[in-house]
Each structure stands twice: as C-alpha cells, then as structure tokens.
Design an enzyme around this catalytic site. Structure first.
Site, PDB file in Angstrom:
ATOM      1  N   THR A  32      74.221  26.569  34.744  1.00  0.00           N
ATOM      2  CA  THR A  32      74.137  27.292  33.473  1.00  0.00           C
ATOM      3  C   THR A  32      75.315  28.249  33.327  1.00  0.00           C
ATOM      4  OG1 THR A  32      71.726  27.166  33.522  1.00  0.00           O
ATOM      5  CG2 THR A  32      72.681  28.901  32.164  1.00  0.00           C
ATOM      6  N   GLY A  33      75.771  28.407  32.082  1.00  0.00           N
ATOM      7  CA  GLY A  33      76.845  29.365  31.806  1.00  0.00           C
ATOM      8  C   GLY A  33      78.041  28.687  31.183  1.00  0.00           C
ATOM      9  N   SER A  34      79.069  29.474  30.881  1.00  0.00           N
ATOM     10  CA  SER A  34      80.225  28.926  30.172  1.00  0.00           C
ATOM     11  C   SER A  34      81.026  27.953  31.039  1.00  0.00           C
ATOM     12  CB  SER A  34      81.122  30.065  29.678  1.00  0.00           C
ATOM     13  OG  SER A  34      81.541  30.877  30.755  1.00  0.00           O
ATOM     14  N   THR A  35      81.103  28.198  32.350  1.00  0.00           N
ATOM     15  CA  THR A  35      81.830  27.272  33.225  1.00  0.00           C
ATOM     16  C   THR A  35      81.022  25.991  33.427  1.00  0.00           C
ATOM     17  OG1 THR A  35      82.577  29.289  34.365  1.00  0.00           O
ATOM     18  CG2 THR A  35      83.226  27.184  35.324  1.00  0.00           C
ATOM     19  N   ASP A  85      77.461  24.377  39.603  1.00  0.00           N
ATOM     20  CA  ASP A  85      77.148  25.575  38.828  1.00  0.00           C
ATOM     21  C   ASP A  85      78.251  26.620  39.003  1.00  0.00           C
ATOM     22  OD1 ASP A  85      75.787  27.331  37.198  1.00  0.00           O
ATOM     23  OD2 ASP A  85      74.090  27.616  38.540  1.00  0.00           O
ATOM     24  N   GLY A  86      78.287  27.572  38.099  1.00  0.00           N
ATOM     25  CA  GLY A  86      79.233  28.678  38.157  1.00  0.00           C
ATOM     26  C   GLY A  86      78.699  29.828  38.999  1.00  0.00           C
ATOM     27  N   ASP A  88      78.904  34.494  39.146  1.00  0.00           N
ATOM     28  CA  ASP A  88      79.444  35.751  38.613  1.00  0.00           C
ATOM     29  C   ASP A  88      80.407  36.386  39.602  1.00  0.00           C
ATOM     30  OD1 ASP A  88      77.933  35.827  36.099  1.00  0.00           O
ATOM     31  OD2 ASP A  88      76.223  35.851  37.456  1.00  0.00           O
ATOM     32  N   GLY A  99      73.278  34.744  37.948  1.00  0.00           N
ATOM     33  CA  GLY A  99      72.203  35.240  37.094  1.00  0.00           C
ATOM     34  C   GLY A  99      72.679  36.031  35.902  1.00  0.00           C
ATOM     35  N   GLU A 107      68.195  28.198  38.817  1.00  0.00           N
ATOM     36  CA  GLU A 107      69.420  27.836  39.550  1.00  0.00           C
ATOM     37  C   GLU A 107      69.130  27.772  41.046  1.00  0.00           C
ATOM     38  OE1 GLU A 107      71.982  30.929  38.126  1.00  0.00           O
ATOM     39  OE2 GLU A 107      72.650  29.744  36.417  1.00  0.00           O
TER      40      GLU A 107
HETATM   41  C1  5RP Z   1      73.802  32.008  34.862  1.00  0.00           C
HETATM   42  C2  5RP Z   1      74.750  32.035  35.998  1.00  0.00           C
HETATM   43  C3  5RP Z   1      76.144  31.604  35.748  1.00  0.00           C
HETATM   44  O1  5RP Z   1      76.491  30.622  36.665  1.00  0.00           O
HETATM   45  C4  5RP Z   1      77.050  32.789  35.902  1.00  0.00           C
HETATM   46  O2  5RP Z   1      76.580  33.827  35.062  1.00  0.00           O
HETATM   47  C5  5RP Z   1      78.487  32.449  35.554  1.00  0.00           C
HETATM   48  O3  5RP Z   1      78.594  32.225  34.181  1.00  0.00           O
HETATM   49  P1  5RP Z   1      79.986  31.944  33.482  1.00  0.00           P
HETATM   50  O4  5RP Z   1      80.445  30.616  33.983  1.00  0.00           O
HETATM   51  O5  5RP Z   1      79.661  31.940  32.005  1.00  0.00           O
HETATM   52  O6  5RP Z   1      80.913  33.067  33.860  1.00  0.00           O
HETATM   53  O7  5RP Z   1      74.437  32.395  37.099  1.00  0.00           O
HETATM   54  O8  5RP Z   1      72.559  32.562  35.206  1.00  0.00           O
END
Ligand code: 5RP
Length: 222
Positions: A32-35, A85-86, A88, A99, A107
C-alpha cells in the site's frame, strides 16, 4: 530524477525482479502507498503471466481490480511466494517503519505469509537510526487513551491521527520522539500493550530485499 520518478523506477525494478518466478498459478502479494501504486501500475503490464494478487488494503485492491487483476482474499491462499511493499523508513538491516498509509496491520499479515518481502523505496527512506518518522500504532478505539499513556511510559509522544479509521475499523496513534535503538525489542514491547492491534515496526520480520531508487539507478540491497 524526481522522487516520483524514483518511485516509478523501483516499481518497474520489482516487476523485473519477480517476473522470472511467475507462472499461471502465481499470486503476488501487494502493499500500500504511492510506491506500491507504482509497482501495481508496472505489474499490470505483465498481468497475463500470473493468476492474481492479494492486497494489504482496500485501496490497493481497488487499484489492482481497476487494472483487471484478480484480487484474492488471503484466506483463500495457501502460500505466497513474494510480497512487494514500500516503507516510511528502512535501515541497512532492512528493518522498517511502515503504516504512514494506516495499512500496517494488513501489511504485517501479508508479509508474515509471504516467503520473500521485497521493499521498494526511494533513497529518502533509507536512514541510519529509525524514528524521525513517527511510529504508527493501530489501536482498538476504546483503548486509545490507555495505550497512549502506556506509550508515554515507553518514552514516546503519541498523537491520535484524528479522522482516520483503518480498514479494520481501528484508530492510529503516531508516536513521535521514540528511541528506536533496538527495533525488534520495541516492536515486541508495544505489541504487548493491551489494546494494540499492531505497531509499524517491521523488525521481527524485516524485508529480504530492498530495491532502492537513487540518482545513480536502482540499487539492490540484501
Ligand atoms: C502504508 C505504508 C507504506 O508502505 C508507507 O507509508 C510508504 O508509503 P509511500 O510509498 O507512499 O511513501 O506502510 O501503510
């Protein structure tokens, strides 16, 4: 390259990495997320090579369906070869804070099932010591104040992410100023607070591979 271009580069790199191991029966774990969204968009170009996906959020499930990729309930899946997954924040041991998008519990569940966790991140996410990004903690709503007091005892400054309800119907506390010198120990201690569903430290189950988007190209770190 901009941060968005780096995210697209690691999304494509993840597709290139998993492509050789996919077959008609493969189910891909998707974060989940932009990446992760960049990964989903790149994955769509090879959707004929695998069966479907499991998603860690309703948002990712919808994006996958919009691309015509079948989304399975995790309970219908016996095993999962790979989860992408990405993060933070991620350190050189591939421990992570996750998260930021409030999807940490699902996740962590999908990551627990997957044999391999591939983290996709741009270079801004790689840190020496985690904790600049506030640590998300998913909490049962009626336990919010109690859990916040317990997190203060652990040295953090929890803030209620007001207005956010997770896919599981819970709330998020973002914990600022937490000393994260022993990520696995802290992950365990926070999990032991009654009312905590999950915390965003992924140290007990770190990533296996990091695809890091840098100005010098995508680096593979294991
Ligand atoms: C979502 C996450 C995402 O993987 C994390 O926030 C990174 O997001 P982004 O790729 O948008 O920076 O843990 O719950």
């Amino acid at each position: 390259m901009t941060q968005d271009e780096l995210k697209r580069a690691v999304g494509q790199a993840a597709v290139d990495l998993i492509k050789p191991q996919l077959d008609d029966n493969s189910i891909v774990g998707v974060g989940t997320g932009s990446t992760a969204n960049c990964f989903i968009d790149a994955l769509a170009s090879i959707k004929h090579l695998f069966d479907g996906a499991v998603a860690s959020s309703e948002a990712s499930a919808q994006r996958l369906r919009d691309h015509g990729i079948h989304v399975y309930d995790l309970n219908a899946v016996d095993s999962l070869d790979v989860y992408i997954d990405g993060a933070d924040e991620i350190n050189d041991r591939l421990e992570m804070i996750k998260g930021g998008g409030a999807a940490l519990t699902r996740e962590k569940i999908v990551a627990a099932v997957a044999k391999q966790f591939i983290c996709v991140a741009d270079e801004t996410k790689l840190v020496g010591l985690m904790g600049t990004f506030p640590l998300p903690v998913e909490v049962i709503p009626m336990a919010r104040s109690y859990v916040a007091r317990e997190l203060v005892k652990l040295g953090g400054d929890p803030t209620w992410r007001e207005g956010v309800i997770t896919d599981n119907g819970n709330v998020i506390l973002d914990v600022y100023n937490m000393q994260i010198s022993s990520p696995a120990d802290l992950e365990t201690r926070i999990n032991q607070i009654t009312g905590v569903v999950t915390n965003g430290l992924f140290a007990l189950r770190p990533a296996d591979v990091l695809l890091l988007g840098t100005q010098d190209g995508v680096k593979t770190i294991r």
